[in-house]
Design an enzyme around this catalytic site. Structure first.
Site, mmCIF file in Angstrom:
data_model
loop_
_atom_site.group_PDB
_atom_site.id
_atom_site.type_symbol
_atom_site.label_atom_id
_atom_site.label_comp_id
_atom_site.label_asym_id
_atom_site.label_seq_id
_atom_site.Cartn_x
_atom_site.Cartn_y
_atom_site.Cartn_z
ATOM 1 N N ASP A 11 0.867 -1.180 0.000
ATOM 2 C CA ASP A 11 0.000 0.000 0.000
ATOM 3 C C ASP A 11 0.903 1.229 0.000
ATOM 4 O O ASP A 11 1.636 1.463 0.964
ATOM 5 C CB ASP A 11 -0.903 -0.008 1.238
ATOM 6 C CG ASP A 11 -2.071 0.960 1.099
ATOM 7 O OD1 ASP A 11 -2.087 1.730 0.125
ATOM 8 O OD2 ASP A 11 -2.960 0.948 1.974
ATOM 9 N N ASP A 105 -2.682 2.346 -6.132
ATOM 10 C CA ASP A 105 -1.628 2.375 -5.117
ATOM 11 C C ASP A 105 -1.629 1.162 -4.199
ATOM 12 O O ASP A 105 -0.992 1.184 -3.150
ATOM 13 C CB ASP A 105 -1.753 3.643 -4.271
ATOM 14 C CG ASP A 105 -3.080 3.717 -3.537
ATOM 15 O OD1 ASP A 105 -4.029 3.025 -3.945
ATOM 16 O OD2 ASP A 105 -3.171 4.479 -2.555
ATOM 17 N N GLU A 106 -2.321 0.088 -4.587
ATOM 18 C CA GLU A 106 -2.472 -1.037 -3.668
ATOM 19 C C GLU A 106 -2.564 -2.334 -4.450
ATOM 20 O O GLU A 106 -3.225 -2.401 -5.484
ATOM 21 C CB GLU A 106 -3.743 -0.819 -2.838
ATOM 22 C CG GLU A 106 -3.977 -1.816 -1.753
ATOM 23 C CD GLU A 106 -5.268 -1.506 -0.987
ATOM 24 O OE1 GLU A 106 -5.581 -2.261 -0.051
ATOM 25 O OE2 GLU A 106 -5.977 -0.539 -1.344
#
Length: 478
Positions: A11, A105-106
């Protein structure tokens, strides 16, 4: 269940805000809020400095301004974020063929499928090397969680924030979960949590002690069984690579309700163009066009039209969206419009009947939209419409970013990623020497760092992302 911590969850830390801080030296260590800037804008991401004042994602921007008035409020630059995300996902792909992106973003990674992480210590090493590789390639930080299941790996990455690594040793899961709130469990949202609260169940440990029969009584057979299993740390969900996108859509929220029918038609045509641009960028076509209309009273209507065959033709999508709009009453006012395409495919077979009917002229031929609205634009700034955070260039001063604008003036801070905080200068909004520009890379071209883990794949030697730096109007120049 696995017996080794071979599932990794990455993350990125305050991703959008961190990109802006990296691109804009004058924002390092300062509160930054990225999101819609109008009266109905919503926070997309807040930097850790802004979070200390209570600002968080999904909060109305107006409330964020009250909590942290000295923050830099910037519009998102999704093109930049996507490019950086692709770099990060390529690094994850070097670890394993099984990478499951959840957002820009993960992502989850199955390290076992890549032949790595035979032991807990090796998993830690892989995680450390991945974080170092991401920092070298992007200048940004990410937090890594390692565990034997997806649920626990995500919990571990949350505990690692910011810029850390946490590994949950197999065998310790139930002890770790017991004191955590029930909302920690996947599938437990506000409604389920309220049902459990009314039954006196507040923590994961209390759910586990209540027993499966009680969960089935409270939540039903399927949901109750799943929640109880998760409370016992049993999560057998696999990492699934290349999850298929179901639809592609874009939408805009207006600062003031729009009642002018010609303006609404113009906005729908413009949204259709943007939607098709995203569709083509993803290499897809679609068969069903969807129109979304949110009225002044928050009532939301959706209308759809299924075409004869998949298409990525903007004229066809515009025409379908326009037909759908004709069946919607907008006289009382519209606060949000959206256009989407579903039923995605990897090929196109144009609807010749729709094209023969003659698609309406594109949005460039429609009357110019009147009034000011705050919305996310991915096509960059245009003279006279400078928004905070936009990348610009001046013929004499070089690259910079818009710090703020108003009353016919625009303030630009001239600085480069990796440099020192730059000076702010003010110009007329129609200054002929000031133009929109492409973002600058956050990290200059450099030799590739050694690949993470044991993969022999080479890493890209350079990448392009970035932007220029800044602060909001009203703050002093350094």
């Amino acid at each position: 269940m696995r017996v080794r911590p071979t599932i990794l969850h990455l993350d990125m830390d305050a991703f959008y805000a961190s990109v802006e801080q990296a691109a804009k030296p004058s924002l390092r260590g300062k509160p930054v809020v990225v999101g819609g800037l109008g009266p109905r804008g919503v926070v997309a991401t807040a930097s850790y400095e802004a979070r200390r004042f209570g600002v968080h994602s999904a909060m109305p921007t107006a409330q964020a301004r009250r909590l942290c008035p000295h923050a830099a409020f910037l519009v998102p630059r999704f093109g930049v974020y996507r490019e950086i995300s692709e770099t990060v996902m390529r690094l994850l792909g070097e670890l394993s063929p099984l990478v499951e992106p959840l957002s820009l973003d993960e992502a989850f990674v199955d390290l076992a499928a890549g032949g790595a992480a035979a032991t807990a210590e090796e998993a830690r090493r892989v995680g450390r090397e991945l974080r170092a590789a991401i920092r070298a390639a992007t200048g940004l930080t990410g937090s890594v969680g390692l565990a034997a299941s997806k649920m626990l790996a995500k919990i571990a990455s949350e505990r690692a924030k910011p810029d850390g690594l946490v590994l949950i040793e197999p065998g310790t899961e139930r002890e770790l979960l017991a004191p955590l709130p029930v909302r920690t469990l996947p599938g437990v949202g506000p409604a389920t949590a309220e049902t459990l609260r009314k039954a006196g169940l507040h923590t994961v440990g209390e759910v586990a002690r209540a027993g499966e029969a009680e969960m089935l009584r409270l939540l039903g057979k399927a949901h109750g069984h799943g929640v109880y299993a998760m409370a016992l740390a049993v999560d057998e969900r696999e990492v699934v690579a290349d999850r298929d996108t179901k639809s592609i859509s874009v939408e805009d929220t207006f600062d003031t309700d729009v009642t002018d029918r010609a303006r609404i038609r113009f906005e729908v045509a413009r949204l259709a163009e943007r939607c098709v641009a995203r569709l083509r960028e993803a290499g897809r076509s679609g068969r069903t066009v969807v129109l979304k209309v949110r009225r002044y009273d928050f009532a939301t209507l959706t209308r759809s039209d299924t075409l004869r065959a998949p298409t990525d033709d903007p004229a066809v999508v515009r025409e379908a969206a326009a037909r759908l709009l004709e069946g919607v009453d907008t006289t009382a006012g519209v606060r949000l419009l959206g256009v989407g395409v579903s039923g995605l495919a990897d090929f196109t077979q144009e609807d010749l009947f729709a094209q023969a009917a003659g698609a309406p002229a594109g949005p460039e031929a429609a009357p110019a939209a009147q009034g000011a609205e705050s919305r996310t634009r991915e096509d960059g700034p245009r003279p006279g419409s400078w928004l905070p955070g936009h990348d610009v260039s001046h013929a004499r001063y070089g690259p910079g970013w818009v710090q703020g604008s108003g009353v016919g003036r625009v303030t630009v801070r001239f600085e480069r990623p990796g440099g020192e905080p730059g000076r702010a200068r003010t110009f007329r909004v129609d200054d002929p020497e000031l133009t929109g520009s492409a973002p600058l890379p956050l990290v200059p071209d450099q030799p590739s760092p050694s690949p993470p883990a044991s993969s022999g794949a080479s890493r890209p030697k350079s990448w392009s992302a970035g932007g220029s730096p800044g602060r909001p109007p009203g703050t002093s120049s350094p």
